[in-house]
Design a protein around this motif. Structure first.
Motif, PDB file in Angstrom:
ATOM      1  N   HIS A 102      11.362   5.562   5.170  1.00 42.21           N
ATOM      2  CA  HIS A 102      12.500   5.886   4.312  1.00 42.21           C
ATOM      3  C   HIS A 102      12.913   4.705   3.440  1.00 42.21           C
ATOM      4  O   HIS A 102      13.448   4.899   2.333  1.00 42.21           O
ATOM      5  CB  HIS A 102      13.685   6.398   5.139  1.00 42.21           C
ATOM      6  N   GLU A 103      12.637   3.479   3.911  1.00 41.70           N
ATOM      7  CA  GLU A 103      12.984   2.310   3.100  1.00 41.70           C
ATOM      8  C   GLU A 103      11.986   2.111   1.959  1.00 41.70           C
ATOM      9  O   GLU A 103      12.373   1.707   0.855  1.00 41.70           O
ATOM     10  CB  GLU A 103      13.062   1.068   3.989  1.00 41.70           C
ATOM     11  N   VAL A 104      10.726   2.395   2.208  1.00 44.23           N
ATOM     12  CA  VAL A 104       9.734   2.331   1.122  1.00 44.23           C
ATOM     13  C   VAL A 104      10.031   3.416   0.092  1.00 44.23           C
ATOM     14  O   VAL A 104       9.930   3.178  -1.119  1.00 44.23           O
ATOM     15  CB  VAL A 104       8.301   2.486   1.673  1.00 44.23           C
ATOM     16  N   ALA A 123       0.817  -1.218   0.000  1.00 46.37           N
ATOM     17  CA  ALA A 123       0.000   0.000   0.000  1.00 46.37           C
ATOM     18  C   ALA A 123       0.850   1.268   0.000  1.00 46.37           C
ATOM     19  O   ALA A 123       0.582   2.211  -0.760  1.00 46.37           O
ATOM     20  CB  ALA A 123      -0.949  -0.008   1.198  1.00 46.37           C
ATOM     21  N   GLN A 124       1.857   1.331   0.858  1.00 46.25           N
ATOM     22  CA  GLN A 124       2.701   2.527   0.902  1.00 46.25           C
ATOM     23  C   GLN A 124       3.451   2.732  -0.408  1.00 46.25           C
ATOM     24  O   GLN A 124       3.519   3.852  -0.936  1.00 46.25           O
ATOM     25  CB  GLN A 124       3.700   2.428   2.049  1.00 46.25           C
ATOM     26  N   LEU A 125       4.019   1.650  -0.935  1.00 49.57           N
ATOM     27  CA  LEU A 125       4.746   1.735  -2.195  1.00 49.57           C
ATOM     28  C   LEU A 125       3.824   2.190  -3.318  1.00 49.57           C
ATOM     29  O   LEU A 125       4.188   3.045  -4.139  1.00 49.57           O
ATOM     30  CB  LEU A 125       5.356   0.373  -2.524  1.00 49.57           C
ATOM     31  N   SER A 126       2.628   1.634  -3.359  1.00 54.66           N
ATOM     32  CA  SER A 126       1.664   1.991  -4.393  1.00 54.66           C
ATOM     33  C   SER A 126       1.316   3.477  -4.353  1.00 54.66           C
ATOM     34  O   SER A 126       1.214   4.139  -5.397  1.00 54.66           O
ATOM     35  CB  SER A 126       0.398   1.137  -4.240  1.00 54.66           C
ATOM     36  N   ALA A 160       9.333  -9.361   4.856  1.00 55.14           N
ATOM     37  CA  ALA A 160       8.116  -8.616   4.551  1.00 55.14           C
ATOM     38  C   ALA A 160       8.468  -7.510   3.574  1.00 55.14           C
ATOM     39  O   ALA A 160       9.641  -7.142   3.431  1.00 55.14           O
ATOM     40  CB  ALA A 160       7.499  -8.024   5.823  1.00 55.14           C
ATOM     41  N   MET A 161       7.462  -6.983   2.889  1.00 53.89           N
ATOM     42  CA  MET A 161       7.699  -5.816   2.061  1.00 53.89           C
ATOM     43  C   MET A 161       8.170  -4.662   2.952  1.00 53.89           C
ATOM     44  O   MET A 161       7.686  -4.514   4.070  1.00 53.89           O
ATOM     45  CB  MET A 161       6.426  -5.422   1.316  1.00 53.89           C
ATOM     46  N   LEU A 171       0.114  -0.693 -10.247  1.00 59.01           N
ATOM     47  CA  LEU A 171       0.469  -2.025  -9.766  1.00 59.01           C
ATOM     48  C   LEU A 171      -0.760  -2.911  -9.846  1.00 59.01           C
ATOM     49  O   LEU A 171      -1.815  -2.566  -9.320  1.00 59.01           O
ATOM     50  CB  LEU A 171       0.986  -1.956  -8.322  1.00 59.01           C
ATOM     51  N   VAL A 172      -0.631  -4.053 -10.523  1.00 56.80           N
ATOM     52  CA  VAL A 172      -1.754  -4.976 -10.735  1.00 56.80           C
ATOM     53  C   VAL A 172      -1.384  -6.310 -10.099  1.00 56.80           C
ATOM     54  O   VAL A 172      -0.322  -6.870 -10.394  1.00 56.80           O
ATOM     55  CB  VAL A 172      -2.052  -5.156 -12.234  1.00 56.80           C
TER      56      VAL A 172
END
Length: 236
Positions: free
Chosen positions: A219-221, A28-31, A213-214, A40-41
């Motif tokens: 800051h890493e995302v 979710a954060q990355l998206s 985990a993702m 993203l699909v």
């Protein structure tokens, strides 16, 4: 801000014992960071199984849990993803078909897989690479530009045609980004995957101080989003 239409698409593959809905939550954060640049699909593996590492208790209400690989009666994994569709459209072929049936949108430019899903992402890249090397027409298939392997491990899924024409020592030359968690219990598998199946000329590594985990720390995302943008820009 209004989301642009027909954004470049990244196909996303969950880990073993998870599903597309869980993976979407995990990303979710990355998206959100990429929402104006990529779509993203998320896709589901075909086989049911027990929950995977880190799924419980947070996602106990998100069943059924799925896998991309089936085991035989002796728990031997079918590494080509077979055992779902006996009409010859199994494994990698099935995933290409799922992407083709995903509906209208922008061009497919990349693949991203978490844990077991990294084997699907890598398998698509390897399948494309081998077909191009043989001079085979890709037809309506996407032309993938990059892959992202998050906390991965294991050999890329090999298609049926790959068994016939593949070299077991062949490395994936299409650009890839590999995310390794320094606290991941499976880090050694990720490092082995990184060393064995991906060309030193085209792979890059992003290490985070995280478990299996993702990335979730802000800051890493952000770093992961920046790396995805960069690997895409480098292919343009």
């Amino acid at each position: 801000m209004t989301k642009p239409r027909n954004l470049p698409r990244i196909a996303c593959f969950h880990g073993g014992g998870s599903n597309s809905t869980i993976y979407e939550v995990q990303c979710a954060q990355l998206s959100r960071l990429l929402e104006n640049e990529f779509e993203l699909v998320y896709f589901d593996g075909p086989f049911l199984r027990t929950p995977g590492p880190g799924i419980l208790p947070a996602f106990e209400d998100f069943a059924p849990f799925r896998s991309w690989f089936k085991t035989d009666g002796n728990e031997t994994e079918q590494g080509d993803g077979s055992g779902y569709d006996f009409s010859g459209r199994d494994g990698v072929e099935r995933v290409w078909r799922l992407m083709g049936e995903a509906g209208p949108g922008g061009d497919w430019v990349g693949v991203m897989g978490f844990s077991q899903g990294s084997r699907i992402a890598g398998g698509l890249l390897l399948d494309q690479q081998r077909r191009v090397a043989m001079g085979e027409e890709l037809g309506g298939r996407p032309v993938l530009k990059f892959g992202v392997m998050c906390m991965g491990g294991g050999v890329p899924m090999v298609s049926e045609v790959g068994y016939k024409m593949g070299d077991a020592s062949e490395m994936i030359e299409i650009p890839t980004l590999h995310v390794h968690g320094l606290k991941d219990n499976f880090l050694s598998l990720g490092r082995q995957q990184y060393a064995a199946y991906y060309s030193p000329k085209t792979k890059r590594l992003y290490e985070v101080d995280y478990h299996h985990a993702m990335p979730w720390v802000k800051h890493e995302v952000q770093g992961l989003a920046d790396h995805i943008r960069q690997i895409y820009w480098d292919t343009e």
